[in-house]
Design a protein around this motif. Structure first.
Motif, PDB file in Angstrom:
ATOM      1  N   ARG A 212       0.845  -1.172  -0.182  1.00  0.00           N
ATOM      2  CA  ARG A 212       0.019  -0.065   0.104  1.00  0.00           C
ATOM      3  C   ARG A 212       0.965   1.149  -0.195  1.00  0.00           C
ATOM      4  NH1 ARG A 212      -4.149  -0.767   4.734  1.00  0.00           N
ATOM      5  NH2 ARG A 212      -2.608  -1.897   5.644  1.00  0.00           N
ATOM      6  N   GLY A 213       1.993   1.188  -0.388  1.00  0.00           N
ATOM      7  CA  GLY A 213       2.748   2.294  -0.541  1.00  0.00           C
ATOM      8  C   GLY A 213       3.294   3.208   0.706  1.00  0.00           C
ATOM      9  N   ALA A 214       3.219   2.253   1.802  1.00  0.00           N
ATOM     10  CA  ALA A 214       3.683   2.774   3.142  1.00  0.00           C
ATOM     11  C   ALA A 214       4.919   2.198   3.964  1.00  0.00           C
ATOM     12  CB  ALA A 214       2.361   2.938   3.940  1.00  0.00           C
ATOM     13  N   GLY A 215       5.537   1.251   3.084  1.00  0.00           N
ATOM     14  CA  GLY A 215       6.637   0.754   3.749  1.00  0.00           C
ATOM     15  C   GLY A 215       7.850   1.431   3.769  1.00  0.00           C
ATOM     16  N   TRP A 216       9.096   0.741   4.032  1.00  0.00           N
ATOM     17  CA  TRP A 216      10.158   1.216   3.818  1.00  0.00           C
ATOM     18  C   TRP A 216      10.656   1.557   2.243  1.00  0.00           C
ATOM     19  CZ3 TRP A 216      11.884   3.464   7.806  1.00  0.00           C
ATOM     20  CH2 TRP A 216      11.532   2.828   9.020  1.00  0.00           C
ATOM     21  N   GLY A 217      10.032   1.023   1.296  1.00  0.00           N
ATOM     22  CA  GLY A 217      10.324   1.270   0.095  1.00  0.00           C
ATOM     23  C   GLY A 217      10.221   2.812  -0.365  1.00  0.00           C
ATOM     24  N   ARG A 218       9.369   3.765   0.273  1.00  0.00           N
ATOM     25  CA  ARG A 218       9.170   4.890   0.095  1.00  0.00           C
ATOM     26  C   ARG A 218      10.210   5.677   0.910  1.00  0.00           C
ATOM     27  NH1 ARG A 218       5.784   7.632   3.392  1.00  0.00           N
ATOM     28  NH2 ARG A 218       4.994   9.193   1.758  1.00  0.00           N
ATOM     29  N   ALA A 219      11.057   5.144   1.395  1.00  0.00           N
ATOM     30  CA  ALA A 219      12.038   6.160   2.384  1.00  0.00           C
ATOM     31  C   ALA A 219      12.828   7.066   1.182  1.00  0.00           C
ATOM     32  CB  ALA A 219      12.945   5.223   2.727  1.00  0.00           C
ATOM     33  N   TYR A 220      12.808   6.745  -0.019  1.00  0.00           N
ATOM     34  CA  TYR A 220      13.781   7.380  -0.949  1.00  0.00           C
ATOM     35  C   TYR A 220      13.245   9.026  -1.047  1.00  0.00           C
ATOM     36  CZ  TYR A 220      10.114   7.608  -4.446  1.00  0.00           C
ATOM     37  OH  TYR A 220       8.995   7.676  -5.191  1.00  0.00           O
ATOM     38  N   VAL A 221      11.889   8.990  -0.982  1.00  0.00           N
ATOM     39  CA  VAL A 221      11.358  10.399  -0.645  1.00  0.00           C
ATOM     40  C   VAL A 221      12.161  11.347   0.070  1.00  0.00           C
ATOM     41  CG1 VAL A 221       9.525  11.942  -0.017  1.00  0.00           C
ATOM     42  CG2 VAL A 221       9.134   9.458  -1.034  1.00  0.00           C
ATOM     43  N   ALA A 222      12.738  10.973   1.315  1.00  0.00           N
ATOM     44  CA  ALA A 222      13.612  11.714   2.185  1.00  0.00           C
ATOM     45  C   ALA A 222      15.060  11.696   1.876  1.00  0.00           C
ATOM     46  CB  ALA A 222      13.215  11.538   3.403  1.00  0.00           C
ATOM     47  N   LEU A 223      15.570  10.289   1.577  1.00  0.00           N
ATOM     48  CA  LEU A 223      16.779   9.720   1.409  1.00  0.00           C
ATOM     49  C   LEU A 223      17.627  10.702   0.449  1.00  0.00           C
ATOM     50  CD1 LEU A 223      16.823   6.038   2.442  1.00  0.00           C
ATOM     51  CD2 LEU A 223      17.612   8.298   3.740  1.00  0.00           C
ATOM     52  N   VAL A 224      16.918  10.408  -0.788  1.00  0.00           N
ATOM     53  CA  VAL A 224      17.621  11.088  -2.237  1.00  0.00           C
ATOM     54  C   VAL A 224      18.013  12.677  -1.822  1.00  0.00           C
ATOM     55  CG1 VAL A 224      17.155  11.923  -4.630  1.00  0.00           C
ATOM     56  CG2 VAL A 224      16.235   9.572  -3.768  1.00  0.00           C
ATOM     57  N   PRO A 225      16.957  13.478  -1.621  1.00  0.00           N
ATOM     58  CA  PRO A 225      17.430  15.100  -1.378  1.00  0.00           C
ATOM     59  C   PRO A 225      18.625  15.057   0.125  1.00  0.00           C
ATOM     60  CG  PRO A 225      15.253  14.600  -0.700  1.00  0.00           C
ATOM     61  CD  PRO A 225      15.423  13.502  -1.332  1.00  0.00           C
ATOM     62  N   LEU A 226      18.162  14.300   0.915  1.00  0.00           N
ATOM     63  CA  LEU A 226      19.206  14.109   2.192  1.00  0.00           C
ATOM     64  C   LEU A 226      20.395  13.751   1.451  1.00  0.00           C
ATOM     65  CD1 LEU A 226      19.208  14.744   5.155  1.00  0.00           C
ATOM     66  CD2 LEU A 226      18.717  12.595   5.441  1.00  0.00           C
ATOM     67  N   LEU A 227      21.024  12.848   0.845  1.00  0.00           N
ATOM     68  CA  LEU A 227      21.959  12.290   0.056  1.00  0.00           C
ATOM     69  C   LEU A 227      22.689  13.443  -0.599  1.00  0.00           C
ATOM     70  CD1 LEU A 227      24.072  10.389  -0.212  1.00  0.00           C
ATOM     71  CD2 LEU A 227      22.742   9.372  -2.312  1.00  0.00           C
ATOM     72  N   LEU A 228      21.798  14.389  -1.369  1.00  0.00           N
ATOM     73  CA  LEU A 228      22.165  15.255  -2.125  1.00  0.00           C
ATOM     74  C   LEU A 228      22.820  16.123  -1.463  1.00  0.00           C
ATOM     75  CD1 LEU A 228      19.697  15.294  -5.175  1.00  0.00           C
ATOM     76  CD2 LEU A 228      21.972  14.485  -5.349  1.00  0.00           C
ATOM     77  N   TYR A 229      22.116  16.654  -0.152  1.00  0.00           N
ATOM     78  CA  TYR A 229      22.618  17.627   0.735  1.00  0.00           C
ATOM     79  C   TYR A 229      23.887  17.244   1.406  1.00  0.00           C
ATOM     80  CZ  TYR A 229      22.542  21.144   4.486  1.00  0.00           C
ATOM     81  OH  TYR A 229      22.943  22.240   5.414  1.00  0.00           O
ATOM     82  N   ALA A 230      23.940  16.031   1.728  1.00  0.00           N
ATOM     83  CA  ALA A 230      25.023  15.658   2.424  1.00  0.00           C
ATOM     84  C   ALA A 230      26.442  15.618   1.358  1.00  0.00           C
ATOM     85  CB  ALA A 230      24.870  14.252   2.841  1.00  0.00           C
ATOM     86  N   VAL A 231      26.360  15.420   0.087  1.00  0.00           N
ATOM     87  CA  VAL A 231      27.156  15.501  -0.877  1.00  0.00           C
ATOM     88  C   VAL A 231      27.582  16.784  -0.984  1.00  0.00           C
ATOM     89  CG1 VAL A 231      27.874  15.179  -3.254  1.00  0.00           C
ATOM     90  CG2 VAL A 231      26.707  13.517  -2.192  1.00  0.00           C
ATOM     91  N   TRP A 232      26.632  17.640  -1.201  1.00  0.00           N
ATOM     92  CA  TRP A 232      26.863  19.273  -1.039  1.00  0.00           C
ATOM     93  C   TRP A 232      27.865  19.582   0.081  1.00  0.00           C
ATOM     94  CZ3 TRP A 232      25.110  22.734   2.712  1.00  0.00           C
ATOM     95  CH2 TRP A 232      25.584  24.250   2.465  1.00  0.00           C
ATOM     96  N   TYR A 233      27.570  19.119   1.422  1.00  0.00           N
ATOM     97  CA  TYR A 233      27.985  19.578   2.790  1.00  0.00           C
ATOM     98  C   TYR A 233      29.535  19.049   2.671  1.00  0.00           C
ATOM     99  CZ  TYR A 233      28.591  20.341   7.371  1.00  0.00           C
ATOM    100  OH  TYR A 233      29.162  21.063   8.612  1.00  0.00           O
ATOM    101  N   VAL A 234      29.844  18.007   2.380  1.00  0.00           N
ATOM    102  CA  VAL A 234      30.949  17.418   2.118  1.00  0.00           C
ATOM    103  C   VAL A 234      32.140  18.206   1.153  1.00  0.00           C
ATOM    104  CG1 VAL A 234      32.425  15.239   1.634  1.00  0.00           C
ATOM    105  CG2 VAL A 234      30.322  15.082   2.803  1.00  0.00           C
ATOM    106  N   GLY A 235      31.334  18.624  -0.039  1.00  0.00           N
ATOM    107  CA  GLY A 235      32.240  19.111  -1.102  1.00  0.00           C
ATOM    108  C   GLY A 235      32.458  20.581  -0.675  1.00  0.00           C
ATOM    109  N   TRP A 236      31.382  21.235  -0.536  1.00  0.00           N
ATOM    110  CA  TRP A 236      31.416  22.776   0.033  1.00  0.00           C
ATOM    111  C   TRP A 236      30.833  23.099   1.228  1.00  0.00           C
ATOM    112  CZ3 TRP A 236      30.124  20.211  -4.762  1.00  0.00           C
ATOM    113  CH2 TRP A 236      31.200  20.582  -5.740  1.00  0.00           C
ATOM    114  N   GLY A 237      29.800  22.582   1.678  1.00  0.00           N
ATOM    115  CA  GLY A 237      28.845  23.134   2.905  1.00  0.00           C
ATOM    116  C   GLY A 237      29.642  23.203   4.289  1.00  0.00           C
ATOM    117  N   HIS A 238      30.703  22.170   4.197  1.00  0.00           N
ATOM    118  CA  HIS A 238      31.292  22.276   5.552  1.00  0.00           C
ATOM    119  C   HIS A 238      32.076  23.727   5.742  1.00  0.00           C
ATOM    120  CE1 HIS A 238      34.509  20.933   2.638  1.00  0.00           C
ATOM    121  NE2 HIS A 238      35.419  21.607   3.487  1.00  0.00           N
TER     122      HIS A 238
END
Length: 569
Positions: A212-238
């Motif tokens: 029913r689209g409510a399990g861990w499979g939809r965690a990508y909704v938050a993980l993708v932008p969070l991963l992109l933010y983490a990449v930015w933080y490691v490269g520039w944001g720190h």
């Protein structure tokens, strides 16, 4: 016909009337905001983008500004520079107003789903005419926060669908929200809460399968932008500026409460402007206490908020806590820059708390009248904010005109410090970088002719900048040595007329006696903004560098004794 369809048919005229009226409100809001922003120029942080991020490179896009990621604001500024140049800030005004109208429309849609079209219209009116948030409404640089809010609310609406397509749209919106500013991180937290909450509602047998689209499979909704933010933080944001201290963390709950109170107070026209901020008002606390009592009463009567409340609450709390962690003087909870986002969160929270309540005409008419009155009252802080920006525009265009007039001799490292510029909001401007930007994209400054017609405050400050940028120097040497070309006797007393000075070196020999007062001006007419003293029995050497304007300098000497003014070269 089913009961649901019959109810929809009955509501159709009311709903479409609300939509039509909302279209009119949008047009009025666009007119008001664009009228208030007319004639304003770039302000404060915008100069960092204009002068230091003109190239389309990874560093220009990804370097943090303060503590924020600003990929899309920089890209928008570069696009506007390429298309329209730097002569006018008007294109940025239009982009900001479009973003404000869209964000208000999404808030309208969010409230409409929960409370109906007329309460949604009231909420949108309060947000569109939120005068205490004048910095967000009139300063194009605030597209960073407004853009994050716009796509954050779009994410919340997409999650309302509770299906795979909604999740995909929500993920894309979160990526955009994070790319505008670190406010996007607050909405990522809201998405995390949504994933956890919806999974918790699944039966245990299905929780790990993502049915029913409510399990861990939809965690990508938050993980993708969070991963992109983490990449930015490691490269520039720190390398980003951070004001986080243990003290800020410890007092953050109080900051959160003050932020909620300030947002409530501004929405209800209970705040006043004070410089760059909105004055603290205790009425927000009174309203907040009343709301808590009413909610407690409704809870006892069985009224329950929408389950969609928790992602919104998490996003709002994260926004206010992050602001608290990075607090410095000028970033108070009631600062104008925080009130638009705070006001939007308050409206979203209110919609979820009151979910399902349908107000009849007896309640809607007084509410609509109060909302209209609040919108009118909130025009006052909006006008006061406009006046603040107009005063800064006068100084900015005058100071920049002085740099352009002095461009032949000004040091590239010459800075418009507070003492020189007469304002603390031009510290980002260095002459070399500014003149390079002007050669590439045009000039927002007054021309010499426009400067001569500007208000006196601008003309006076331009004289101060010119004297420091050219520079104009005045040195004293012992002995009242006369002689030279074109000598003019300056009579003693206050009645001595002003004397025009040409570029080059001029000697002013003051006879023995008390010190004389020497005053200079060029564009100013109501007084002499530059002043110094010449000891009696000495000679002042005034050196004026030739520049790009024909208007002469004027000198007035006030002395108890006679003096002799001579051209030395």
């Amino acid at each position: 016909m089913s009961a649901g369809r019959a109810a929809a048919a009955r509501d159709w005229p009311r709903s479409h009337a609300a939509l039509a009226l909302y279209g009119l409100v949008l047009a009025v809001a666009a007119f008001v905001l664009l009228s208030c922003a007319a004639g304003l120029t770039y302000f404060q942080d915008a100069w960092e983008f204009l002068l230091n991020r003109r190239s389309f490179t990874a560093d220009a896009l990804l370097q943090p500004h303060g503590e924020h990621i600003v990929v899309f604001p920089v890209a928008i500024q570069q696009a506007l520079l390429g298309a329209f140049g730097m002569d006018s800030a008007r294109p940025g005004d239009v982009v900001l107003v479009v973003a404000l109208l869209l964000s208000a429309t999404l808030v309208f849609a969010y409230v409409r789903r929960r409370l109906g079209p007329w309460p949604a219209l009231i909420a949108a009116v309060l947000l569109l005419f939120l005068g205490p948030a004048w910095q967000d409404l009139l300063w194009p640089f605030q597209i960073s926060l407004v853009g994050s809010l716009l796509f954050g609310v779009a994410m919340l609406l997409a999650l309302d669908r509770e299906d795979g397509r909604g999740d995909a749209v929500a993920c894309a919106c979160l990526v955009l929200s994070v790319g505008f500013s670190s406010l996007g991180v607050a909405f990522v937290v809201g998405a995390v809460v949504d994933v956890l909450y919806r999974r918790s509602r699944l039966p245990a047998a299905h929780a790990d399968k993502g049915e029913r689209g409510a399990g861990w499979g939809r965690a990508y909704v938050a993980l993708v932008p969070l991963l992109l933010y983490a990449v930015w933080y490691v490269g520039w944001g720190h390398r980003a500026d951070s004001q986080m201290t243990l003290h800020n963390v410890l007092v953050s709950p109080r900051f959160l409460l003050e932020s909620l109170s300030a947002s409530l107070g501004s929405l209800l026209a209970l705040s006043t402007i004070a410089g760059e901020a909105v004055g603290r008002s205790r009425w927000g606390y009174v309203v907040l206490a009343g709301i808590v009592v009413l909610l407690a009463y409704g809870w006892r009567r069985g009224q329950r908020p929408s389950p969609r409340l928790w992602p919104v609450l998490a996003s709002a709390a994260t926004f206010w806590l992050l602001a608290a962690f990075n607090f410095i003087p000028g970033r108070e909870a009631y600062s104008s820059r925080y009130l638009y986002v705070g006001g939007a969160f308050v409206l979203l929270i209110a919609a979820d708390l009151l979910n399902g309540i349908r107000l009849d005409r007896r309640a809607l008419l007084p509410a609509a009248a109060i909302a209209a009155a609040i919108a009118v009252v909130n025009l006052t802080p909006l006008r006061e904010g406009r006046d603040f920006f107009r005063a800064q525009t006068l100084l900015t265009r005058s100071d920049l005109a002085a740099i352009e007039i002095a461009r032949r001799s000004v040091d590239p490292g010459f800075a418009l410090t507070t003492e020189v510029a007469g304002t603390p909001f031009l510290n980002e401007v260095r002459a070399g970088e500014y003149l390079a930007a002007v050669r590439e994209h045009g000039s927002p400054a007054y021309t010499p002719a426009e400067l001569a017609r500007a208000e006196e405050a601008g003309r006076r400050q331009a004289d101060v900048v010119l004297a420091n940028a050219l520079p104009v120097t005045v040195d004293s040497v012992a002995g009242a040595a006369g002689g030279g070309r074109g000598c003019v006797r300056v009579p003693a007393g206050d009645a001595a007329p002003p004397v025009r000075l040409r570029p080059g070196l001029t000697r002013v020999a003051v006879a023995a006696g008390p010190a004389a007062t020497l005053r200079l001006r060029r564009f100013a007419r109501g007084g002499y903004p530059l002043e110094g003293t010449v000891p009696g029995g000495s000679t002042a050497l005034i050196r004026i560098v030739a520049d790009a304007a024909e208007r002469p300098w004027q000198m007035r000497l006030q002395a108890a004794q006679r003096a002799l003014l001579c051209r030395a070269e």
